[in-house]
Design an enzyme around this catalytic site. Structure first.
Site, PDB file in Angstrom:
ATOM      1  N   TYR A  23     -23.377  20.960  12.833  1.00  0.00           N
ATOM      2  CA  TYR A  23     -21.917  20.873  12.977  1.00  0.00           C
ATOM      3  C   TYR A  23     -21.360  21.616  14.187  1.00  0.00           C
ATOM      4  O   TYR A  23     -20.145  21.591  14.402  1.00  0.00           O
ATOM      5  CB  TYR A  23     -21.240  21.398  11.697  1.00  0.00           C
ATOM      6  CG  TYR A  23     -21.723  20.717  10.439  1.00  0.00           C
ATOM      7  CD1 TYR A  23     -21.540  19.351  10.255  1.00  0.00           C
ATOM      8  CD2 TYR A  23     -22.395  21.439   9.442  1.00  0.00           C
ATOM      9  CE1 TYR A  23     -21.998  18.715   9.098  1.00  0.00           C
ATOM     10  CE2 TYR A  23     -22.846  20.809   8.283  1.00  0.00           C
ATOM     11  CZ  TYR A  23     -22.645  19.460   8.123  1.00  0.00           C
ATOM     12  OH  TYR A  23     -23.096  18.830   6.989  1.00  0.00           O
ATOM     13  N   HIS A 101     -16.806  11.819   9.258  1.00  0.00           N
ATOM     14  CA  HIS A 101     -17.854  12.846   9.156  1.00  0.00           C
ATOM     15  C   HIS A 101     -18.153  13.401  10.542  1.00  0.00           C
ATOM     16  O   HIS A 101     -18.223  12.626  11.508  1.00  0.00           O
ATOM     17  CB  HIS A 101     -19.134  12.281   8.531  1.00  0.00           C
ATOM     18  CG  HIS A 101     -18.907  11.784   7.143  1.00  0.00           C
ATOM     19  ND1 HIS A 101     -18.775  12.629   6.078  1.00  0.00           N
ATOM     20  CD2 HIS A 101     -18.722  10.526   6.666  1.00  0.00           C
ATOM     21  CE1 HIS A 101     -18.536  11.916   4.989  1.00  0.00           C
ATOM     22  NE2 HIS A 101     -18.492  10.638   5.317  1.00  0.00           N
TER      23      HIS A 101
HETATM   24  C1  DQA Z   1     -20.190  16.019   6.337  1.00  0.00           C
HETATM   25  C2  DQA Z   1     -21.497  15.329   5.936  1.00  0.00           C
HETATM   26  C3  DQA Z   1     -21.791  15.540   4.459  1.00  0.00           C
HETATM   27  O1  DQA Z   1     -23.027  14.925   4.114  1.00  0.00           O
HETATM   28  C4  DQA Z   1     -21.901  17.017   4.168  1.00  0.00           C
HETATM   29  O2  DQA Z   1     -22.104  17.223   2.782  1.00  0.00           O
HETATM   30  C5  DQA Z   1     -20.758  17.807   4.668  1.00  0.00           C
HETATM   31  C6  DQA Z   1     -20.212  17.489   5.990  1.00  0.00           C
HETATM   32  C7  DQA Z   1     -19.911  15.886   7.843  1.00  0.00           C
HETATM   33  O3  DQA Z   1     -18.771  16.103   8.237  1.00  0.00           O
HETATM   34  O4  DQA Z   1     -20.830  15.591   8.620  1.00  0.00           O
HETATM   35  O5  DQA Z   1     -20.302  18.768   4.034  1.00  0.00           O
HETATM   36  O6  DQA Z   1     -19.115  15.385   5.643  1.00  0.00           O
END
Ligand code: DQA
Length: 148
Positions: A23, A101
């Site tokens: 992230y 996401h």
């Molecule tokens: C997410 C992807 C999801 O699989 C994960 O559980 C997250 C973050 C993303 O922003 O990439 O908490 O939503």
């Protein structure tokens, strides 16, 4: 004024601290600030709302429906992959919904490949980090324009 609700689900308040390989270092506050800035540029009102409580996010969606909010963009975090309660709440909302996401969920673990909410949204934007949110906001504005 056009109103868009930006929903941020479970564990997303920890962006900036959690799993930087996936992230990056962008914090949740950076995300809210960027969304609000783009909202101003596009001439729409955006409310950011984050919670780790599944009931609270469902009630926020109910209220958005009752208040006639124009569109929802949502990063539901891990709820994406299993929350039928969240899916049913989103299905109540009659305006456009964009699923967001940060990471490319399709390039990650198997359980992240399936979204239980994708069938009740207009579309998904995944894998572009902070830009996923900004693209989603632009998609919301475009969808609202088409609905009117
Ligand atoms: C997410 C992807 C999801 O699989 C994960 O559980 C997250 C973050 C993303 O922003 O990439 O908490 O939503």
């Amino acid at each position: 004024m056009t109103k868009i609700l930006a929903l941020h689900g479970i564990n997303l308040n920890m962006f900036g601290k959690r799993d930087p390989a996936q992230y990056g270092r962008v914090t949740s506050q950076d995300i809210y600030t960027s969304i609000e800035k783009l909202g101003k540029e596009l001439g729409v009102e955006v409310e950011n709302y984050q919670t780790n409580d599944e009931g609270a996010i469902c009630m926020k969606i109910h209220q958005a429906f009752l208040d006639g909010v124009d569109a929802i963009m949502i990063n539901a975090g891990a709820w994406t992959h299993y929350s039928y309660g969240l899916r049913d709440a989103l299905a109540i909302f009659t305006g456009p919904i964009v699923e967001v996401h940060m990471s490319n969920v399709h390039a990650r673990e198997e359980f992240r490949h399936h979204s239980v909410i994708s069938a009740v949204v207009k579309g998904q934007i995944v894998g572009f980090g902070l830009d996923s949110y900004l693209l989603a906001l632009r998609a919301c504005v475009a969808m609202i324009g088409q609905n009117k």
